[in-house]
Design a protein around this motif. Structure first.
Motif, short mmCIF file in Angstrom:
data_model
loop_
_atom_site.label_atom_id
_atom_site.label_comp_id
_atom_site.label_asym_id
_atom_site.label_seq_id
_atom_site.Cartn_x
_atom_site.Cartn_y
_atom_site.Cartn_z
N GLY A 1 0.81 -1.23 0.00
CA GLY A 1 0.00 0.00 0.00
C GLY A 1 0.84 1.26 0.00
N LEU B 1 -4.45 -2.00 2.85
CA LEU B 1 -3.83 -1.45 1.64
C LEU B 1 -3.98 0.08 1.60
CD1 LEU B 1 -2.51 -2.58 -1.07
CD2 LEU B 1 -4.74 -2.15 -2.09
N LEU B 2 -5.11 0.57 2.08
CA LEU B 2 -5.39 2.01 2.03
C LEU B 2 -4.79 2.78 3.20
CD1 LEU B 2 -9.09 1.77 0.81
CD2 LEU B 2 -7.10 2.46 -0.55
N GLN C 1 3.53 1.44 -11.46
CA GLN C 1 3.83 2.30 -10.30
C GLN C 1 4.98 1.74 -9.45
OE1 GLN C 1 0.71 3.52 -7.69
NE2 GLN C 1 -0.63 4.19 -9.32
N HIS D 1 3.42 1.76 -1.61
CA HIS D 1 4.03 1.95 -2.93
C HIS D 1 3.03 2.39 -3.99
CE1 HIS D 1 7.17 -0.25 -0.94
NE2 HIS D 1 7.96 -0.10 -1.98
N LEU D 2 1.75 2.35 -3.65
CA LEU D 2 0.74 2.63 -4.66
C LEU D 2 0.00 3.91 -4.32
CD1 LEU D 2 -0.81 -0.93 -5.10
CD2 LEU D 2 1.01 0.15 -6.45
N VAL D 3 -0.44 4.61 -5.36
CA VAL D 3 -1.20 5.84 -5.14
C VAL D 3 -2.39 5.87 -6.08
CG1 VAL D 3 0.76 7.24 -4.38
CG2 VAL D 3 0.26 7.07 -6.83
N GLU E 1 -5.15 3.40 -9.02
CA GLU E 1 -4.75 2.00 -8.97
C GLU E 1 -4.92 1.42 -7.57
OE1 GLU E 1 -3.31 3.40 -12.74
OE2 GLU E 1 -3.12 4.26 -10.75
N ARG E 2 -4.48 2.20 -6.58
CA ARG E 2 -4.59 1.69 -5.21
C ARG E 2 -6.06 1.53 -4.82
NH1 ARG E 2 -1.69 4.32 0.03
NH2 ARG E 2 -3.51 5.63 0.07
N ALA F 1 -7.84 -2.04 -3.98
CA ALA F 1 -8.52 -2.21 -2.68
C ALA F 1 -9.95 -2.69 -2.87
CB ALA F 1 -8.49 -0.91 -1.89
N VAL G 1 -0.79 -1.36 -12.00
CA VAL G 1 -0.13 -1.39 -10.69
C VAL G 1 1.38 -1.56 -10.87
CG1 VAL G 1 0.20 -2.85 -8.62
CG2 VAL G 1 -2.11 -2.15 -9.31
#
Length: 131
Positions: free
Chosen positions: A36, A59-60, A116, A38-40, A43-44, A48, A113
């Protein structure tokens, strides 16, 4: 459509060959908390939305990463958070969890994903990309 909790953990348990659902859940929590960070953005949020609610929240609300970890350091960080883990078992943990995440997400979302993430994560997700 998001994956049910039992289905998700059963799949992780099977892939990771864990003796208990507790072990599978511990691996999933650690790996998703690290992922989580690493992702924004979209996609995140989309990823989720395809996970069971508890894991979606992890994840959030991730562990903060100072910088994007390359795959080797991601595995080391996983090992550091799982009691008694070695780099070898953490590689296994990471692959088990992320390959189930990839199945839940579907190919298109996983491709976004992976864009990113630093190079090499395709292998952790069990989705080797052509060079």
């Amino acid at each position: 459509m998001h994956m049910r909790w039992e289905a998700f953990l059963d799949a992780v348990q099977e892939r990771g060959e864990y003796s208990s659902q507790q072990e599978a859940e511990r691996a999933a929590r650690v790996v998703l908390a690290l992922l989580g960070a690493h992702l924004v953005g979209r996609e995140r949020a989309e990823l989720a939305a395809r996970l069971p609610e508890t894991f979606a929240l992890i994840l959030l609300n991730p562990l903060k990463a100072a910088e994007p970890l390359d795959p080797e350091r991601f595995v080391r960080a996983t090992a550091a958070w799982i009691e008694g883990a070695t780099e070898e078992t953490a590689t296994w943990d990471t692959g088990a969890v992320l390959s189930v995440v990839a199945d839940a997400a579907g190919e298109e979302l996983i491709r976004s994903v992976l864009l990113q993430l630093p190079p090499g994560y395709d292998l952790l997700f069990g989705r080797p990309q052509p060079i």
